[in-house]
Design an enzyme around this catalytic site. Sequence first.
Site, mmCIF file in Angstrom:
data_model
loop_
_atom_site.group_PDB
_atom_site.id
_atom_site.type_symbol
_atom_site.label_atom_id
_atom_site.label_comp_id
_atom_site.label_asym_id
_atom_site.label_seq_id
_atom_site.Cartn_x
_atom_site.Cartn_y
_atom_site.Cartn_z
ATOM 1 N N HIS A 1 38.556 50.110 26.359
ATOM 2 C CA HIS A 1 37.808 50.931 27.312
ATOM 3 C C HIS A 1 38.514 52.245 27.630
ATOM 4 O O HIS A 1 37.907 53.160 28.216
ATOM 5 C CB HIS A 1 37.572 50.145 28.606
ATOM 6 C CG HIS A 1 36.269 50.453 29.263
ATOM 7 N ND1 HIS A 1 35.658 51.686 29.166
ATOM 8 C CD2 HIS A 1 35.441 49.688 30.021
ATOM 9 C CE1 HIS A 1 34.529 51.676 29.837
ATOM 10 N NE2 HIS A 1 34.363 50.476 30.364
ATOM 11 N N ASP B 1 33.583 54.030 25.599
ATOM 12 C CA ASP B 1 32.749 53.611 26.727
ATOM 13 C C ASP B 1 31.607 52.736 26.228
ATOM 14 O O ASP B 1 31.321 52.665 25.026
ATOM 15 C CB ASP B 1 32.197 54.828 27.473
ATOM 16 C CG ASP B 1 33.297 55.651 28.123
ATOM 17 O OD1 ASP B 1 34.284 55.040 28.586
ATOM 18 O OD2 ASP B 1 33.177 56.887 28.151
#
Length: 540
Positions: free
Chosen positions: A513, A517
């Site tokens: 992450h 995204d």
Amino acid sequence: MAEVVKMPKMSDTMTEGVLAKWHKKVGDKVKSGDVLAEVETDKATMDFESFQDGTLLYIGVEEGKAVPVDTVIAVLGKEGEDYKSALAGSADSAAPAPAKPVEEKAPAAVAAPKVDTSKIPATVIRMPLLSDTMTEGVIQKWNFKVGDKVKADDSLADVETDKATMEVVGYEAGTLLYIGVKEGEAAAVNGIIAIVGKEGTDITPLLQAGNESSPAPEATKEEPAAATQTPVAATVSNDDDSRVKASPLARKIARERGINLNDVKGSADGGRIVKKDVESFKAAPAASKTAESAVAAPAAKDAPAAKPISQYIGQEKYTDKPVTQMRKTITRRLSESFLIPHFYITITIDMDQAVIARNKMNEVAPVKISFNDLVLKACAVALKQHPAVNSSWLGDSIRTNEHVNIGVAVAVEDGLLVPVVRFADGKSLSAISAEVKDFAQRAKAKKLQPSDWEGSTFTISNLGMFGVDEFTAIINPPDACILAVSGIQQVPVVKGGAVVPGNVMKVTLTCDHRVVDGATGSAFLQTLKSLLEEPVRLLV
């Protein structure tokens, strides 16, 4: 002039190597290119070749031993040449682990047995492992002091574990010669807490050898022997025997045999029950009591017959296998990987067209194309369209890779290897198939080289051949993503408003992450889905 041979760095993550096998012995002639030894690295077992000619004058590492990278493992030179100067020169150099300590260590190992502790008339009492999670125990109370006479079944001390407070039994008769831990202090499991033996015995050698590993205390040795004896009939009693004074081993044997300690007479001091009391206990009186009660209550005909208590006694067995260099590295890298903030996206792909296309391709292809090859090619094409997924986290920056190098996880006997198909976006399906098959064969034969598994930008882990419906994979740093590919399932699907049989496959994208995204990862999977559902696009 004699030259030292050092443990080479055979992979980018290698910090030490195990000398699996020597192919030469001291005195043998060696040519440049000869295989000197086999070295087990964190990736595979590889041949280590000599880069010079000469005679093998010295071997500094035994087979099966692990040493750090750059440690001196051998010396080559002219026959009869004094190699010690070369070793001394290596010791003065920047090498982190010279070979000289290996020579010094061997005599120490030989010198240790000069004092035969087995002939000393004394026994070391160690902190026993009293629970499966115990790492240390606290001596709450000593029941004897140095100089006291003790019996084999005496409780020497009360020990507080992580579960409860229990007794420590010495299982040796003699004089308490030494107490190594004061009341209220903790001792590690297997640490020396006392010594029992003949009065006046010199126990210094036993204390000096105290840091060496030794077998578990006698209590654990005796338990399997007790378990193999023929069990006596169970004694049925409703009385609570938890307050009966008995040794831990006696209580354990009684519990295994269904004996109530209220019915056992203790022979130790104060009527304390010990192992021999339980083993010699006869259950006949209890059986006669049961018979009498049966006669006294003939009216209870309709009561169900009491089932006999099972007396089967098993034996616990296990095998400890040393951790290989590969497994150590897998453990370290996965532990590092799990610090990455992962998230997972799963998508279902209609594989009907892929099944048809693969069958047609294999009618003309020079090598058999697998579904994994189709997925790999589709990932390569999709990564060119979504470069953010083809990226790496570098700490202070994010590297977006313009080339596509896809790692393919391959299971081997000792763990997992990830050889890399380089520039996969520009290769045909036949070329990818041939390369992956070659990697798999060489991985199982332990013939892969460091260059084969370095430099991936994206990884695929496929468990579809094992019939796995769905799973998630752990990121392989420095890659930002890894794709978990499951098996193709034949299930009912809705097409054109009708329920028809179909072939579907689930894939799960694991993302870092910090780099990718949710929207970015989802867009990549949509592209991958469209490519596999219309595989003709892979050929354009």
